[in-house]
Design a protein around this motif. Structure first.
Motif, mmCIF file in Angstrom:
data_model
loop_
_atom_site.group_PDB
_atom_site.id
_atom_site.type_symbol
_atom_site.label_atom_id
_atom_site.label_comp_id
_atom_site.label_asym_id
_atom_site.label_seq_id
_atom_site.Cartn_x
_atom_site.Cartn_y
_atom_site.Cartn_z
ATOM 1 N N ASP A 1 61.707 73.774 -11.211
ATOM 2 C CA ASP A 1 60.442 73.556 -10.185
ATOM 3 C C ASP A 1 60.276 74.722 -9.048
ATOM 4 O O ASP A 1 59.331 75.207 -8.769
ATOM 5 C CB ASP A 1 60.464 72.333 -9.632
ATOM 6 N N SER A 2 61.559 74.853 -8.645
ATOM 7 C CA SER A 2 61.539 75.999 -7.608
ATOM 8 C C SER A 2 60.968 77.461 -8.234
ATOM 9 O O SER A 2 60.869 78.284 -7.250
ATOM 10 C CB SER A 2 63.034 76.406 -7.125
ATOM 11 N N ALA A 3 60.869 77.523 -9.408
ATOM 12 C CA ALA A 3 60.253 78.965 -9.956
ATOM 13 C C ALA A 3 59.063 78.897 -9.447
ATOM 14 O O ALA A 3 58.131 80.086 -9.485
ATOM 15 C CB ALA A 3 60.530 78.935 -11.507
ATOM 16 N N GLY A 4 58.126 77.864 -8.919
ATOM 17 C CA GLY A 4 56.700 77.707 -8.547
ATOM 18 C C GLY A 4 55.751 77.973 -9.628
ATOM 19 O O GLY A 4 56.116 77.735 -10.861
ATOM 20 N N LEU A 5 54.500 78.414 -9.306
ATOM 21 C CA LEU A 5 53.426 78.617 -10.222
ATOM 22 C C LEU A 5 53.670 79.720 -11.223
ATOM 23 O O LEU A 5 54.486 80.599 -10.776
ATOM 24 C CB LEU A 5 52.189 78.797 -9.611
ATOM 25 N N HIS A 6 53.183 79.581 -12.391
ATOM 26 C CA HIS A 6 53.432 80.589 -13.347
ATOM 27 C C HIS A 6 52.406 80.865 -14.244
ATOM 28 O O HIS A 6 51.363 79.984 -14.342
ATOM 29 C CB HIS A 6 54.611 80.436 -14.287
ATOM 30 N N GLY A 7 52.399 81.822 -15.155
ATOM 31 C CA GLY A 7 51.253 81.921 -16.233
ATOM 32 C C GLY A 7 50.797 80.857 -17.010
ATOM 33 O O GLY A 7 49.525 80.946 -17.784
ATOM 34 N N LEU A 8 51.668 80.064 -17.419
ATOM 35 C CA LEU A 8 51.384 78.919 -18.060
ATOM 36 C C LEU A 8 51.470 77.598 -17.625
ATOM 37 O O LEU A 8 52.039 76.623 -18.227
ATOM 38 C CB LEU A 8 52.455 79.134 -19.252
ATOM 39 N N VAL A 9 50.823 77.509 -16.473
ATOM 40 C CA VAL A 9 51.148 76.396 -15.759
ATOM 41 C C VAL A 9 50.645 74.958 -16.106
ATOM 42 O O VAL A 9 51.207 73.928 -16.051
ATOM 43 C CB VAL A 9 50.530 76.444 -14.232
ATOM 44 N N SER A 10 49.531 75.115 -17.026
ATOM 45 C CA SER A 10 49.175 73.810 -17.791
ATOM 46 C C SER A 10 48.827 74.039 -19.223
ATOM 47 O O SER A 10 48.155 73.461 -19.951
ATOM 48 C CB SER A 10 47.618 73.750 -17.191
ATOM 49 N N THR A 11 49.876 74.692 -19.891
ATOM 50 C CA THR A 11 49.736 75.110 -21.203
ATOM 51 C C THR A 11 51.045 75.194 -21.859
ATOM 52 O O THR A 11 51.855 75.877 -21.422
ATOM 53 C CB THR A 11 49.126 76.587 -21.278
ATOM 54 N N ALA A 12 50.984 74.470 -22.982
ATOM 55 C CA ALA A 12 52.351 74.409 -23.872
ATOM 56 C C ALA A 12 52.001 75.453 -24.897
ATOM 57 O O ALA A 12 50.925 75.611 -25.199
ATOM 58 C CB ALA A 12 52.628 73.090 -24.319
ATOM 59 N N VAL A 13 52.939 76.144 -25.211
ATOM 60 C CA VAL A 13 52.902 77.186 -26.173
ATOM 61 C C VAL A 13 53.972 77.269 -27.282
ATOM 62 O O VAL A 13 55.128 77.144 -26.830
ATOM 63 C CB VAL A 13 52.266 78.869 -25.851
#
Length: 283
Positions: free
Chosen positions: A202-214
């Motif tokens: 969680d400490s990585a913070g927001l990221h480019g796939l924040v709401s997407t499984a791929v």
């Protein structure tokens, strides 16, 4: 052009055909389900599920029945095709399932649930039940999803990298015992050759796939496709620029993830935090 002649009148779908063949072989011998169970060594309810198409069972059952019926290798081959039968999945997923079975390497990011290739039967059942499945249809979809685990087994299994958000491992099943089994299975899978499992804290913070499984699939022709999914729909993405954008987001997250050894320790800590089931032993 004349219509193709149907020779046997049996189903052309591998999963359905396997069930029909098991029923045909048993009834040709004049055996009841219970009589077959007595000689084959499994519960009659399993053979009932096999012949109804509710589940394809495991390879050991197909091998045992091959030996019993004198059909060396036939039922095992039919079982392999049944397990990979794309018609058992919703139509929107069928093309993806064919590509998944043919991929030479795979890498995945799980934002809210574990990838299907890692799910135990109990985990898959709870997730699919939340999606509205119930009864026989739920049983069939659980068997279809967990049957995909075979893809990662054997010497020819494709390399698989799984990047799992910490939140996934902090969202347990309602059944404590089933959750322990799922975490145990995850640890076992992470130690197999060809599988790299990393936890994104969680400490990585927001990221480019924040709401997407791929899931990315490297195909035999050298191209890569992606399949994105949320709780309500999935989309197969084949356009190069879009796939590359997703890959860049994935790579950035992987750089912030725990390495495989650290990730196994993290999962082990999660397992140690799961409450033990109360003992029923008399004091």
């Amino acid at each position: 052009m004349p219509a193709r002649k149907v020779v046997t009148g049996r189903s052309q779908e591998p999963r359905r055909r396997y069930a029909e063949e098991l029923h045909r072989l048993r009834t040709a011998r004049g055996l009841s389900l219970r009589a077959l169970a007595d000689v084959a060594g499994w519960d009659p309810s399993l053979f009932k599920k096999l012949e109804s198409g509710e589940t394809p069972g495991g390879p050991e059952v197909a091998e045992a029945l091959d030996e019993f019926y004198g059909t060396p290798g036939l039922l095992l081959a039919m079982w392999e095709m049944a397990v990979g039968d794309p018609t058992q999945f919703k139509e929107q997923y069928r093309r993806y399932m064919v590509l998944e079975s043919e991929a030479v390497s795979l890498w995945h990011f799980g934002v809210s649930i574990l990838p299907g290739l890692f799910q135990t039967d109990a985990y898959a059942r709870e997730v699919l039940a939340l999606g509205g499945y119930k009864g026989k249809e739920l049983d069939q979809q659980v068997a279809a999803r967990t049957g995909r685990r075979m893809l990662l087994e054997g010497e020819d299994a494709p390399p698989f990298r799984a990047l799992i958000a910490e939140a996934v491992l902090r969202t347990p099943l309602h059944d404590t015992g089933a959750w322990r089994q799922q975490l145990d299975h995850l640890l076992e899978a992470s130690e197999r050759p060809g599988i790299a499992l990393q936890v994104l804290p969680d400490s990585a913070g927001l990221h480019g796939l924040v709401s997407t499984a791929v899931m990315f699939l490297r195909l035999t022709n050298g191209t890569t496709v992606a399949f994105t999914e949320n709780a309500y729909r999935g989309e197969l993405i084949q356009e190069n620029a879009a796939v590359e954008q997703l890959q860049r987001a994935y790579d950035a997250m992987r750089d912030q993830a725990l390495n495989p050894a650290q990730s196994r320790k993290f999962i082990l800590r999660m397992l140690e935090e799961v409450p033990c089931e109360p003992s029923t032993r008399a004091e």
